[in-house]
Design a protein around this motif. Structure first.
Motif, PDB file in Angstrom:
ATOM      1  N   THR A   1      35.713  39.267  44.358  1.00  0.00           N
ATOM      2  CA  THR A   1      35.488  40.622  43.849  1.00  0.00           C
ATOM      3  C   THR A   1      36.088  41.669  44.795  1.00  0.00           C
ATOM      4  O   THR A   1      36.591  42.702  44.343  1.00  0.00           O
ATOM      5  CB  THR A   1      33.990  40.885  43.654  1.00  0.00           C
ATOM      6  N   MET A   2      36.052  41.408  46.090  1.00  0.00           N
ATOM      7  CA  MET A   2      36.623  42.336  47.065  1.00  0.00           C
ATOM      8  C   MET A   2      38.113  42.540  46.824  1.00  0.00           C
ATOM      9  O   MET A   2      38.636  43.651  46.936  1.00  0.00           O
ATOM     10  CB  MET A   2      36.394  41.780  48.483  1.00  0.00           C
ATOM     11  N   LEU A   3      38.819  41.443  46.477  1.00  0.00           N
ATOM     12  CA  LEU A   3      40.273  41.497  46.314  1.00  0.00           C
ATOM     13  C   LEU A   3      40.711  41.494  44.848  1.00  0.00           C
ATOM     14  O   LEU A   3      41.909  41.416  44.566  1.00  0.00           O
ATOM     15  CB  LEU A   3      40.909  40.312  47.046  1.00  0.00           C
ATOM     16  N   ASP A   4      39.750  41.544  43.935  1.00  0.00           N
ATOM     17  CA  ASP A   4      40.035  41.572  42.499  1.00  0.00           C
ATOM     18  C   ASP A   4      40.890  40.375  42.087  1.00  0.00           C
ATOM     19  O   ASP A   4      41.876  40.514  41.347  1.00  0.00           O
ATOM     20  CB  ASP A   4      40.724  42.882  42.115  1.00  0.00           C
ATOM     21  N   LEU A   5      40.504  39.184  42.553  1.00  0.00           N
ATOM     22  CA  LEU A   5      41.206  37.957  42.198  1.00  0.00           C
ATOM     23  C   LEU A   5      40.791  37.517  40.803  1.00  0.00           C
ATOM     24  O   LEU A   5      39.643  37.696  40.395  1.00  0.00           O
ATOM     25  CB  LEU A   5      40.902  36.854  43.215  1.00  0.00           C
ATOM     26  N   ASP A   6      41.702  36.904  40.079  1.00  0.00           N
ATOM     27  CA  ASP A   6      41.411  36.474  38.710  1.00  0.00           C
ATOM     28  C   ASP A   6      40.570  35.211  38.667  1.00  0.00           C
ATOM     29  O   ASP A   6      39.830  34.991  37.706  1.00  0.00           O
ATOM     30  CB  ASP A   6      42.717  36.230  37.946  1.00  0.00           C
TER      31      ASP A   6
END
Length: 434
Positions: A412-417
C-alpha cells in the motif's frame, strides 16, 4: 575481502578497482564503452581499441551482459558519462561469466510477466525498480524497529513450529515433527501474550507466519511477514496509538532515507507520511457508511464480515488510514476481550488503508475463567491450549496488541498491484520454488 571502490564513489584523479555486473556494451568502432553496475549505481569504462592491450579489450567486449567483471584503472572526468566520470582500464577480469541468453532482461527495457520474474527472482531484483522496492522495504522495517525501541519495547522471537494453532485447527500447515504431528504457526499471538505475563511488559516481533488459506488473489500469501506488538497495562486505544506510531515511523524512515528509490519508482513527488490522528470509526458506523455508498449488492447487517468490495467502498469514502473499532464479539478470536458494558461488542479493532486491511488487534482477555469461556464459545478445546491458559492463573496483567502485515504495508505504501511484488520469494498455492 571487499576492497573495491563503489561506482558512485569513484573520484577523478584516483586509481580504482570497480567490480560489478556488465549492464551494457556500446561498441562504436575505434572506441567502446562498458557500463558496470554495482549496488551503488553505474559507471562507464572506456576502451580505446588502438591504444590498449588487445587481449584486455577483447576480454571486455567478449563478455556477455550480466557477467561479473572486475576493472582496475584510472578514474577521469567525463561529463557525458552516467556519473560524470569514467574508468580507463589497466586490467579487466571476467569474475563470473553469464550465459548469452537470459530468461529476462534485467535492464527493464523488455517487460516480463510476473511468473517469469518470480521464477528468475535473482535476475529480476537486478532491475532498478524492483531493487528499489526491497531497499524501501528494508528501510521501512528499520523504521519500524526504531519506533518500537522508542516505545520501550523488547524484541522477541517465538516458535514457528507449534503443537496447536493460534485459532484452532483451521488454516494450518501440518509438518512431521519426529513421532508427532506439528504445525507451522499462524501467528505469534499466544506466545507474545505469554511474554506479557513474564514481566517483559512491552514486546514486538517481526517474523514469518503461515496460513493454509486457499486464496489466489493479489493480496494474499501463504507465508507472510508479521509485525507484532503486545503491551501490558494497555487497552485497545493504547494499542491503536502504538499502531499509528509504528506505521508513521515506517513512512518517515522511507521518506528520510529512500529519496533515490522513490525517484526510481516515480513516487518522489507524491510520497507523504500519513498525518497523525487516524480516524477511528465504529463497526456499526462502518456498516452505515458502506451501505450508503451502494457499492455492495446486499445491505450489510450487524455480524457480517466486510468483503473486499465493502472494504474498498469504505476506504474510498474515508480516504486515509483509519481504524474500525467495536467489532461484534462473535466474529473476533477467543483471546479478544469483550467490552465490560456490552458482551456482544468486542474491544477488537482493524487498521485499514483505503485499499485493504493492514492490522488486526484489540485488548486481550486476561482473566482465566473468561478466557476458557471464550474457547468453549468458539468450539475450541481449552485443554489443547493448556500451555497458554495455565499461565493466566499466575498473574496476567491487562494487555493489548496487534499484528501488521509487512507485505501489505509495503504494497500500500508503494501502490503495488500485487502483494508478491513486496516479497522476494512468494509462497502461495502455486509457488513453492524458488
Amino acid at each position: 575481502m571487499d576492497d573495491r571502490t563503489l561506482a558512485t564513489d569513484a573520484q577523478p584523479g584516483e586509481s580504482a578497482t570497480i567490480a560489478g555486473w556488465l549492464h551494457e556494451t556500446r561498441d562504436l568502432g575505434g572506441i567502446a564503452f562498458l557500463i558496470l553496475r554495482d549496488r551503488s549505481g553505474k559507471i562507464q569504462v572506456k576502451l580505446e581499441k588502438d591504444e590498449m592491450d588487445d587481449a584486455m579489450v577483447e576480454t571486455g567486449l567478449d563478455a556477455h551482459r550480466e557477467s561479473v567483471l572486475q576493472v582496475s584503472g584510472a578514474v577521469e572526468d567525463e561529463e557525458r558519462a552516467p556519473t560524470g566520470v569514467e574508468v580507463v582500464p589497466e586490467s579487466i577480469e571476467v569474475v563470473a561469466a553469464a550465459d548469452p541468453e537470459l530468461p529476462l532482461d534485467p535492464s527493464g527495457k523488455v517487460d516480463a510477466g510476473l511468473d517469469t520474474r518470480l521464477d528468475n527472482r535473482t535476475l529480476d531484483v537486478r532491475k532498478p525498480a524492483v531493487k528499489a522496492v526491497f531497499e524501501i522495504r528494508s528501510a521501512a522495517l528499520a523504521g519500524v524497529r526504531a519506533s518500537f525501541r522508542d516505545l520501550d519495547c523488547t524484541e522477541i522471537t517465538t516458535p514457528k513450529i507449534v503443537a496447536t494453532g493460534t485459532e484452532g485447527g483451521t488454516e494450518l500447515f501440518p509438518v512431521s515433527y519426529f513421532a508427532q504431528e506439528a504445525y507451522m504457526n499462524q501467528s505469534p499471538q499466544l506466545f507474545k501474550q505469554l511474554m506479557i505475563g513474564s514481566g517483559l511488559e512491552r514486546v514486538f516481533e517481526i517474523g514469518p507466519i503461515f496460513r493454509a488459506e486457499e486464496h489466489n488473489t493479489p493480496r494474499h500469501l501463504n507465508e507472510a511477514t508479521s509485525i507484532d506488538f503486545e503491551s501490558a497495562f494497555a487497552d485497545a486505544s493504547d494499542a491503536m496509538d502504538a499502531c499509528e506510531t509504528i506505521v508513521r515511523g515506517a513512512y518517515e524512515a522511507v521518506a528520510e532515507t529512500c529519496e533515490a528509490e522513490l525517484e526510481t519508482l516515480g513516487l518522489a513527488e507524491d510520497f507523504t507520511v500519513p498525518e497523525a490522528g487516524f480516524p477511528r470509526i465504529t463497526y456499526e458506523e462502518a456498516l452505515d457508511r458502506i451501505n450508503a455508498t451502494g457499492a455492495v449488492d446486499e445491505t450489510l447487517e450487524w455480524g457480517d464480515d466486510l468483503s473486499t468490495p465493502a472494504e474498498e467502498a469504505l476506504g474510498e469514502d474515508v480516504g486515509e488510514h483509519y481504524f474500525i473499532t467495536d467489532w461484534p464479539s462473535e466474529i473476533k478470536p477467543f483471546y479478544i476481550k469483550d467490552r465490560d458494558d456490552d458482551a456482544t461488542v468486542s474491544t477488537g479493532f482493524d487498521m485499514m488503508h483505503p485499499r485493504l486491511e493492514l492490522v488486526s488487534g484489540g485488548q486481550r482477555e486476561h482473566r482465566f475463567d473468561h478466557l476458557v469461556e471464550g474457547f468453549e464459545q468458539q468450539g475450541l478445546d481449552p485443554e489443547a491450549f493448556d500451555y497458554y491458559t495455565q499461565m493466566f492463573r499466575y498473574g496476567m496483567p491487562p494487555h493489548a496488541g496487534w499484528g501488521l502485515g509487512a507485505e501489505r504495508l509495503v504494497m500500500t505504501m508503494l501502490d503495488l498491484d500485487n502483494i508478491r511484488e513486496a516479497v522476494l520469494f512468494p509462497r502461495d498455492r502455486q509457488r513453492l520454488s524458488p
